[in-house]
Design an enzyme around this catalytic site. Structure first.
Site, PDB file in Angstrom:
ATOM      1  N   LEU A 169       0.810  -1.198   0.069  1.00 40.64           N
ATOM      2  CA  LEU A 169      -0.033  -0.078   0.125  1.00 40.64           C
ATOM      3  C   LEU A 169       0.964   1.134  -0.067  1.00 40.64           C
ATOM      4  O   LEU A 169       1.710   1.257   1.013  1.00 40.64           O
ATOM      5  CB  LEU A 169      -1.106  -0.151   1.185  1.00 40.64           C
ATOM      6  CG  LEU A 169      -1.983   1.092   1.202  1.00 40.64           C
ATOM      7  CD1 LEU A 169      -3.159   0.812   0.042  1.00 40.64           C
ATOM      8  CD2 LEU A 169      -2.784   0.908   2.601  1.00 40.64           C
ATOM      9  N   ASP A 170       0.609   2.187  -0.945  1.00 38.23           N
ATOM     10  CA  ASP A 170       1.561   3.254  -0.870  1.00 38.23           C
ATOM     11  C   ASP A 170       1.804   3.866   0.128  1.00 38.23           C
ATOM     12  O   ASP A 170       0.793   4.176   0.971  1.00 38.23           O
ATOM     13  CB  ASP A 170       1.199   4.280  -2.221  1.00 38.23           C
ATOM     14  CG  ASP A 170       0.958   3.315  -3.719  1.00 38.23           C
ATOM     15  OD1 ASP A 170       1.997   2.694  -3.796  1.00 38.23           O
ATOM     16  OD2 ASP A 170       0.214   3.718  -4.569  1.00 38.23           O
ATOM     17  N   ARG A 171       2.906   4.753   0.179  1.00 36.53           N
ATOM     18  CA  ARG A 171       3.242   5.538   1.368  1.00 36.53           C
ATOM     19  C   ARG A 171       2.110   6.622   1.596  1.00 36.53           C
ATOM     20  O   ARG A 171       1.747   6.989   2.720  1.00 36.53           O
ATOM     21  CB  ARG A 171       4.513   6.005   1.292  1.00 36.53           C
ATOM     22  CG  ARG A 171       4.793   6.833   2.610  1.00 36.53           C
ATOM     23  CD  ARG A 171       6.403   7.790   2.100  1.00 36.53           C
ATOM     24  NE  ARG A 171       6.948   8.516   3.197  1.00 36.53           N
ATOM     25  CZ  ARG A 171       7.746   9.399   3.086  1.00 36.53           C
ATOM     26  NH1 ARG A 171       8.486   9.143   1.927  1.00 36.53           N
ATOM     27  NH2 ARG A 171       8.223  10.233   3.990  1.00 36.53           N
TER      28      ARG A 171
END
Length: 218
Positions: free
Chosen positions: A78-80
């Site tokens: 999951l992207d930052r």
């Protein structure tokens, strides 16, 4: 000129045997690790600005700042700059089933976008949009009222006099930053992205940084 030697049966056998030994070594290295005696599956609500990994050489926040359980690893990413559900497990086979796009596990996101989606834009997202790495698969997309979520830190930056809307968007792929690229492709830039479901697992009231253990099965 000296005559070239023809390969003998013994030499061919030795060569084949050596090749088979090499292949056996490669196969042994590729064999999956045995299933853990105590499989674990953890659901985490990943906060904004946290990396989906346990180490970082630049001093940024990682999963280690929130999950104290050892031996577990994220099943998928999951992207930052995204928030929400991240699954962690110590079971390699379960991790592969969750993360591998070949299994097409559904993932649902609540997406705050800039603008008010038209019927045309919604149809485009549902049918599939063309990205630089090809067309996306059809998605399940619905408009939704603003959900009751925790405040984001830092807050979302809005443009004055530009309305925002919320979408519930479900995909079965795992391309890099796919949801953001999909909404951008139909001129609906993503402002906030929260993953609320992966397969049968949901956030179910977890606050940012909180986690709970569930049965490790799919």
């Amino acid at each position: 000129m000296p005559r070239s030697r023809r390969p003998t049966v013994g030499a061919a056998f030795a060569k084949a045997r050596a090749a088979s030994k090499g292949q056996a070594k490669v196969q042994s290295r590729r064999q999956a690790k045995p299933a853990p005696l105590e499989p674990k599956l953890i659901l985490l609500n990943k906060p904004f600005d946290v990396l989906t990994q346990f180490t970082d050489g630049q001093g940024r926040q990682t999963l280690k700042d929130f999950v104290s359980v050892t031996g577990v690893y994220p099943a998928g990413r999951l992207d930052r700059d995204s928030e929400g559900l991240v699954l962690l497990t110590n079971d390699g086979l379960l991790q592969a089933r969750i993360a591998d796009p070949a299994h097409k596990l559904a993932k649902t996101y609540w997406v705050q976008v800039e603008g008010e989606p038209s019927d045309v834009q919604l149809r485009q997202l549902r049918k599939g949009v063309e990205l630089k790495d090809g067309w996306t698969l059809p998605a399940v997309v619905e408009c939704m009222p603003e959900p009751e979520l925790w405040p984001r830190n830092p807050p979302v930056r809005f443009r004055k006099n530009v309305p925002t809307s919320w979408l519930s968007l479900t995909i079965r792929e795992g391309r890099n930053r796919q949801v953001r690229r999909m909404t951008a492709a139909v001129n609906l830039p993503t402002l906030r992205l929260v993953r609320v479901r992966v397969g049968p697992w949901q956030l179910d009231g977890l606050a940012p940084g909180q986690w709970r253990e569930v049965p490790a099965q799919l």
